[in-house]
Design a protein around this motif. Structure first.
Motif, PDB file in Angstrom:
ATOM      1  N   ARG A  69       0.823  -1.213   0.000  1.00 48.42           N
ATOM      2  CA  ARG A  69       0.000   0.000   0.000  1.00 48.42           C
ATOM      3  C   ARG A  69       0.860   1.268   0.000  1.00 48.42           C
ATOM      4  N   GLY A  70       2.131   1.122  -0.341  1.00 45.66           N
ATOM      5  CA  GLY A  70       2.996   2.289  -0.487  1.00 45.66           C
ATOM      6  C   GLY A  70       3.882   2.619   0.697  1.00 45.66           C
ATOM      7  N   PHE A  71       3.880   1.804   1.741  1.00 44.80           N
ATOM      8  CA  PHE A  71       4.755   2.033   2.895  1.00 44.80           C
ATOM      9  C   PHE A  71       6.143   1.475   2.607  1.00 44.80           C
ATOM     10  N   LYS A  72       7.130   2.027   3.277  1.00 47.36           N
ATOM     11  CA  LYS A  72       8.463   1.437   3.294  1.00 47.36           C
ATOM     12  C   LYS A  72       8.495   0.534   4.521  1.00 47.36           C
ATOM     13  N   CYS A  73       8.791  -0.731   4.334  1.00 44.97           N
ATOM     14  CA  CYS A  73       8.814  -1.708   5.427  1.00 44.97           C
ATOM     15  C   CYS A  73      10.260  -2.009   5.814  1.00 44.97           C
ATOM     16  N   GLN A  74      10.596  -1.745   7.075  1.00 44.35           N
ATOM     17  CA  GLN A  74      11.937  -1.985   7.611  1.00 44.35           C
ATOM     18  C   GLN A  74      11.876  -3.150   8.594  1.00 44.35           C
ATOM     19  N   VAL A  75      12.723  -4.156   8.407  1.00 41.97           N
ATOM     20  CA  VAL A  75      12.752  -5.319   9.297  1.00 41.97           C
ATOM     21  C   VAL A  75      13.891  -5.143  10.300  1.00 41.97           C
ATOM     22  N   ALA A  76      13.551  -5.264  11.587  1.00 43.14           N
ATOM     23  CA  ALA A  76      14.538  -5.120  12.662  1.00 43.14           C
ATOM     24  C   ALA A  76      14.487  -6.355  13.571  1.00 43.14           C
ATOM     25  N   PRO A  77      15.499  -7.225  13.503  1.00 44.32           N
ATOM     26  CA  PRO A  77      15.512  -8.409  14.364  1.00 44.32           C
ATOM     27  C   PRO A  77      15.409  -8.069  15.861  1.00 44.32           C
ATOM     28  N   ASP A  78      15.899  -6.895  16.261  1.00 41.60           N
ATOM     29  CA  ASP A  78      15.820  -6.514  17.675  1.00 41.60           C
ATOM     30  C   ASP A  78      14.403  -6.243  18.146  1.00 41.60           C
ATOM     31  N   LEU A  79      13.434  -6.191  17.228  1.00 43.60           N
ATOM     32  CA  LEU A  79      12.023  -6.024  17.598  1.00 43.60           C
ATOM     33  C   LEU A  79      11.366  -7.348  17.995  1.00 43.60           C
ATOM     34  N   MET A  80      12.081  -8.458  17.883  1.00 45.96           N
ATOM     35  CA  MET A  80      11.483  -9.757  18.192  1.00 45.96           C
ATOM     36  C   MET A  80      11.146  -9.885  19.673  1.00 45.96           C
ATOM     37  N   GLU A  81      10.250 -10.807  19.952  1.00 47.50           N
ATOM     38  CA  GLU A  81       9.827 -11.118  21.315  1.00 47.50           C
ATOM     39  C   GLU A  81      10.971 -11.792  22.071  1.00 47.50           C
ATOM     40  N   LEU A  82      10.814 -11.908  23.388  1.00 52.96           N
ATOM     41  CA  LEU A  82      11.775 -12.623  24.238  1.00 52.96           C
ATOM     42  C   LEU A  82      12.002 -14.025  23.693  1.00 52.96           C
ATOM     43  N   ASN A  83      13.240 -14.464  23.702  1.00 48.97           N
ATOM     44  CA  ASN A  83      13.582 -15.817  23.272  1.00 48.97           C
ATOM     45  C   ASN A  83      13.416 -16.751  24.471  1.00 48.97           C
ATOM     46  N   PHE A  84      12.369 -17.560  24.454  1.00 49.08           N
ATOM     47  CA  PHE A  84      12.107 -18.514  25.537  1.00 49.08           C
ATOM     48  C   PHE A  84      12.813 -19.848  25.330  1.00 49.08           C
ATOM     49  N   GLY A  85      13.734 -19.919  24.408  1.00 46.59           N
ATOM     50  CA  GLY A  85      14.555 -21.119  24.226  1.00 46.59           C
ATOM     51  C   GLY A  85      13.743 -22.399  24.142  1.00 46.59           C
ATOM     52  N   THR A  86      14.056 -23.353  25.016  1.00 47.87           N
ATOM     53  CA  THR A  86      13.413 -24.677  24.991  1.00 47.87           C
ATOM     54  C   THR A  86      11.937 -24.635  25.375  1.00 47.87           C
ATOM     55  N   TRP A  87      11.500 -23.554  25.997  1.00 48.64           N
ATOM     56  CA  TRP A  87      10.071 -23.431  26.347  1.00 48.64           C
ATOM     57  C   TRP A  87       9.244 -22.909  25.172  1.00 48.64           C
ATOM     58  N   ASP A  88       9.879 -22.257  24.255  1.00 53.51           N
ATOM     59  CA  ASP A  88       9.180 -21.541  23.190  1.00 53.51           C
ATOM     60  C   ASP A  88       8.282 -22.467  22.375  1.00 53.51           C
ATOM     61  N   GLY A  89       7.031 -22.069  22.250  1.00 50.43           N
ATOM     62  CA  GLY A  89       6.061 -22.811  21.474  1.00 50.43           C
ATOM     63  C   GLY A  89       5.404 -23.963  22.211  1.00 50.43           C
ATOM     64  N   ARG A  90       5.821 -24.210  23.455  1.00 49.28           N
ATOM     65  CA  ARG A  90       5.244 -25.303  24.249  1.00 49.28           C
ATOM     66  C   ARG A  90       4.080 -24.777  25.089  1.00 49.28           C
ATOM     67  N   PRO A  91       3.089 -25.613  25.362  1.00 51.44           N
ATOM     68  CA  PRO A  91       2.034 -25.189  26.289  1.00 51.44           C
ATOM     69  C   PRO A  91       2.638 -24.927  27.671  1.00 51.44           C
ATOM     70  N   TRP A  92       2.180 -23.849  28.308  1.00 52.88           N
ATOM     71  CA  TRP A  92       2.672 -23.544  29.660  1.00 52.88           C
ATOM     72  C   TRP A  92       2.443 -24.732  30.596  1.00 52.88           C
ATOM     73  N   SER A  93       1.365 -25.475  30.369  1.00 51.55           N
ATOM     74  CA  SER A  93       1.040 -26.616  31.238  1.00 51.55           C
ATOM     75  C   SER A  93       2.063 -27.748  31.122  1.00 51.55           C
ATOM     76  N   ASP A  94       2.854 -27.777  30.047  1.00 51.17           N
ATOM     77  CA  ASP A  94       3.889 -28.798  29.868  1.00 51.17           C
ATOM     78  C   ASP A  94       5.228 -28.407  30.493  1.00 51.17           C
ATOM     79  N   ILE A  95       5.334 -27.180  30.962  1.00 54.24           N
ATOM     80  CA  ILE A  95       6.600 -26.707  31.532  1.00 54.24           C
ATOM     81  C   ILE A  95       6.557 -26.980  33.031  1.00 54.24           C
ATOM     82  N   PRO A  96       7.563 -27.679  33.560  1.00 51.88           N
ATOM     83  CA  PRO A  96       7.544 -28.033  34.987  1.00 51.88           C
ATOM     84  C   PRO A  96       7.442 -26.787  35.882  1.00 51.88           C
ATOM     85  N   LYS A  97       6.594 -26.891  36.887  1.00 54.32           N
ATOM     86  CA  LYS A  97       6.389 -25.789  37.828  1.00 54.32           C
ATOM     87  C   LYS A  97       7.702 -25.381  38.485  1.00 54.32           C
TER      88      LYS A  97
END
Length: 187
Positions: A69-97
């Motif tokens: 639509r006419g915008f200039k799109c700039q990609v910045a890797p530093d805008l990414m969310e926190l890296n949850f490593g081995t937890w990332d993408g897993r249900p919270w219920s599967d992560i040991p308390k």
């Protein structure tokens, strides 16, 4: 510097999931809705048609629609969310308390998931903000920055704008902004 940052739309199957840098898709209708919302905001406030996004598709695809639509799109890797490593993408219920308790016991610096600590996220957010400030100084510009980001990143930016430091306990971490919600911050 003025920052207008929208949280990305809700991804597929995100409920109950520890979602950091897992690259989940979003329904095209939600992406188009947010892109249209941003486009109207820019037109109403006569802002530059430049949008910053993270490389994760829930942010990037909004930028790609705006680029069509006419915008200039700039990609910045530093805008990414926190890296949850081995937890990332897993249900919270599967992560040991016990692991979650370990994280909360040293909330600022612990990363029992072998990813990024909250303190490291603060450093990354500060780095991106400083980069924008330096670019504005070089260009002698006070044009606002527009971005599509993630809840954790936005929370950190809000804390920094308020002069707050890294929270030492999990209870001091703010609630996330809503999907598609705009946050207006001044630095």
């Amino acid at each position: 510097m003025k920052l207008y940052i929208w949280r990305h739309p809700k991804p597929f199957a995100a409920s109950g999931v520890c979602l950091g840098q897992t690259d989940m898709g979003v329904h095209s209708r939600k992406l188009k809705r947010l892109a249209s919302q941003i486009e109207r905001f820019v037109r109403l406030h006569k802002l530059p048609k430049v949008i910053w996004v993270s490389p994760l598709q829930r942010s990037l695809k909004v930028g790609e629609l705006l680029a069509q639509r006419g915008f200039k799109c700039q990609v910045a890797p530093d805008l990414m969310e926190l890296n949850f490593g081995t937890w990332d993408g897993r249900p919270w219920s599967d992560i040991p308390k016990q692991a979650i308790d370990e994280w909360c016991a040293d909330f600022a610096h612990s990363a029992p998931y072998h990813g990024e600590s909250v303190a490291q996220l603060f450093t990354r957010v500060e780095g991106q903000l400083e980069s924008w400030l330096k670019a504005q100084a070089i260009e002698h510009s006070d044009k606002p920055i527009l971005a599509v980001g993630h809840a954790g990143w936005i929370n950190v930016a809000k804390m920094l704008a308020a002069g707050e430091g890294v929270p030492q306990v999990a209870a001091d971490w703010p609630r996330p902004v809503g999907y598609g919600e705009l946050s207006s911050l001044t630095f």
